[in-house]
Design a protein around this motif. Structure first.
Motif, PDB file in Angstrom:
ATOM      1  N   GLY A 130       6.714   4.540  10.714  1.00 50.60           N
ATOM      2  CA  GLY A 130       6.238   5.125   9.839  1.00 50.60           C
ATOM      3  C   GLY A 130       4.928   4.651   9.340  1.00 50.60           C
ATOM      4  O   GLY A 130       4.114   5.110   8.402  1.00 50.60           O
ATOM      5  N   HIS A 131       4.160   3.564  10.131  1.00 50.01           N
ATOM      6  CA  HIS A 131       2.852   2.965   9.874  1.00 50.01           C
ATOM      7  C   HIS A 131       2.736   2.547   8.578  1.00 50.01           C
ATOM      8  O   HIS A 131       1.773   2.826   7.952  1.00 50.01           O
ATOM      9  CB  HIS A 131       1.797   4.067  10.342  1.00 50.01           C
ATOM     10  N   VAL A 132       3.873   2.002   7.933  1.00 47.03           N
ATOM     11  CA  VAL A 132       3.616   1.324   6.625  1.00 47.03           C
ATOM     12  C   VAL A 132       3.110  -0.133   6.803  1.00 47.03           C
ATOM     13  O   VAL A 132       3.561  -0.783   7.682  1.00 47.03           O
ATOM     14  CB  VAL A 132       5.031   1.453   5.809  1.00 47.03           C
ATOM     15  N   ASN A 133       2.358  -0.417   6.064  1.00 50.99           N
ATOM     16  CA  ASN A 133       1.731  -1.761   6.095  1.00 50.99           C
ATOM     17  C   ASN A 133       3.063  -2.839   5.582  1.00 50.99           C
ATOM     18  O   ASN A 133       3.608  -2.549   4.846  1.00 50.99           O
ATOM     19  CB  ASN A 133       0.605  -1.797   5.135  1.00 50.99           C
ATOM     20  N   PRO A 134       2.965  -3.614   6.588  1.00 56.55           N
ATOM     21  CA  PRO A 134       3.977  -4.738   6.411  1.00 56.55           C
ATOM     22  C   PRO A 134       4.242  -5.556   5.060  1.00 56.55           C
ATOM     23  O   PRO A 134       5.062  -5.743   4.624  1.00 56.55           O
ATOM     24  CB  PRO A 134       3.772  -5.792   7.608  1.00 56.55           C
ATOM     25  N   TRP A 136       3.460  -3.930   2.289  1.00 55.31           N
ATOM     26  CA  TRP A 136       4.382  -3.062   1.424  1.00 55.31           C
ATOM     27  C   TRP A 136       5.718  -3.200   1.683  1.00 55.31           C
ATOM     28  O   TRP A 136       6.482  -3.279   0.714  1.00 55.31           O
ATOM     29  CB  TRP A 136       3.763  -1.566   1.346  1.00 55.31           C
ATOM     30  N   VAL A 137       6.153  -3.345   2.919  1.00 61.61           N
ATOM     31  CA  VAL A 137       7.442  -3.616   3.049  1.00 61.61           C
ATOM     32  C   VAL A 137       8.341  -4.882   2.625  1.00 61.61           C
ATOM     33  O   VAL A 137       9.082  -4.909   1.923  1.00 61.61           O
ATOM     34  CB  VAL A 137       7.670  -3.533   4.538  1.00 61.61           C
ATOM     35  N   ILE A 138       7.029  -5.819   2.704  1.00 61.21           N
ATOM     36  CA  ILE A 138       7.878  -7.051   2.035  1.00 61.21           C
ATOM     37  C   ILE A 138       7.824  -7.131   0.622  1.00 61.21           C
ATOM     38  O   ILE A 138       8.817  -7.524   0.145  1.00 61.21           O
ATOM     39  CB  ILE A 138       6.782  -8.342   2.646  1.00 61.21           C
ATOM     40  N   LEU A 139       7.039  -6.474   0.068  1.00 61.26           N
ATOM     41  CA  LEU A 139       7.031  -6.222  -1.406  1.00 61.26           C
ATOM     42  C   LEU A 139       8.020  -5.606  -1.870  1.00 61.26           C
ATOM     43  O   LEU A 139       8.751  -5.887  -3.084  1.00 61.26           O
ATOM     44  CB  LEU A 139       5.693  -5.613  -2.077  1.00 61.26           C
ATOM     45  N   ALA A 140       8.098  -4.402  -1.153  1.00 62.10           N
ATOM     46  CA  ALA A 140       9.568  -3.591  -1.651  1.00 62.10           C
ATOM     47  C   ALA A 140      10.705  -4.221  -1.303  1.00 62.10           C
ATOM     48  O   ALA A 140      11.692  -4.066  -2.075  1.00 62.10           O
ATOM     49  CB  ALA A 140       9.453  -2.243  -0.849  1.00 62.10           C
ATOM     50  N   THR A 141      10.895  -4.841  -0.366  1.00 58.37           N
ATOM     51  CA  THR A 141      12.155  -5.673  -0.306  1.00 58.37           C
ATOM     52  C   THR A 141      12.424  -6.778  -1.312  1.00 58.37           C
ATOM     53  O   THR A 141      13.491  -7.039  -1.564  1.00 58.37           O
ATOM     54  CB  THR A 141      11.976  -6.442   1.378  1.00 58.37           C
ATOM     55  N   ILE A 142      11.332  -7.476  -1.713  1.00 60.39           N
ATOM     56  CA  ILE A 142      11.451  -8.421  -2.796  1.00 60.39           C
ATOM     57  C   ILE A 142      11.790  -7.878  -3.994  1.00 60.39           C
ATOM     58  O   ILE A 142      12.809  -8.326  -4.806  1.00 60.39           O
ATOM     59  CB  ILE A 142       9.942  -9.289  -3.007  1.00 60.39           C
TER      60      ILE A 142
END
Length: 158
Positions: A130-134, A136-142
């Motif tokens: 998905g070429h999503v910035n890591p 953003w993935v970390i923040l979404a997971t939090i």
């Protein structure tokens, strides 16, 4: 390196228990830097304060540094040899196994289920395909974790 640290600190010496070790790994992964050095800092502080930190960090970094330095000095002259290239191609699967085995052991002791294992898989797919910035993935997971905790506490309070 983590299984060696766990075996020495938890199993042999008994300085910390397994749950505290898992919490320490989570903190070490979240902090910037190498996980082995971060782990050494946390364990060293827990065991011996500033002296423990200095000793643990030197013990974690210095042997690896000296060994890699010696290998690099020799490898520079031998890297073009076909036997050396073949050896490195053969070592790659073993390295994957050496990384995977402790991962499964830690997942088992952390009581990770197949459902919770989907989280890092989904994160990897989002980043890779998905070429999503890591970040953003970390923040979404939090955010999702905090929402999940809030929901479970809300349900248990009823």
């Amino acid at each position: 390196m983590l299984p060696l640290i766990q075996r020495e600190v938890v199993d042999r010496q008994g300085w910390i228990d397994e749950e505290e070790f898992l919490n320490m790994i989570a903190l070490a992964q979240a902090a910037p830097g190498l996980i082995a050095v971060n782990s050494a800092i946390f364990i060293g502080w827990r065991i011996g304060g500033w002296r423990g930190v200095c000793g643990a960090v030197l013990g974690a970094v210095l042997p690896s540094f000296l060994i890699i330095l010696a290998i690099a000095m020799v490898f520079r002259d031998w890297k073009e040899l076909p036997a050396v290239e073949a050896a490195f191609k053969g070592i790659r699967p073993a390295v994957v196994a050496l990384i995977a085995a402790p991962l499964f052991k830690l997942a088992k002791s952390a009581k990770i289920s197949w459902i919770t294992a989907l989280i890092p898989i989904a994160a990897a797919i989002l980043i890779w395909l998905g070429h999503v910035n890591p970040v953003w993935v970390i923040l979404a997971t939090i955010v999702l974790t905090l929402c999940s905790i809030w929901l479970s506490s809300y349900r248990s309070s009823k």
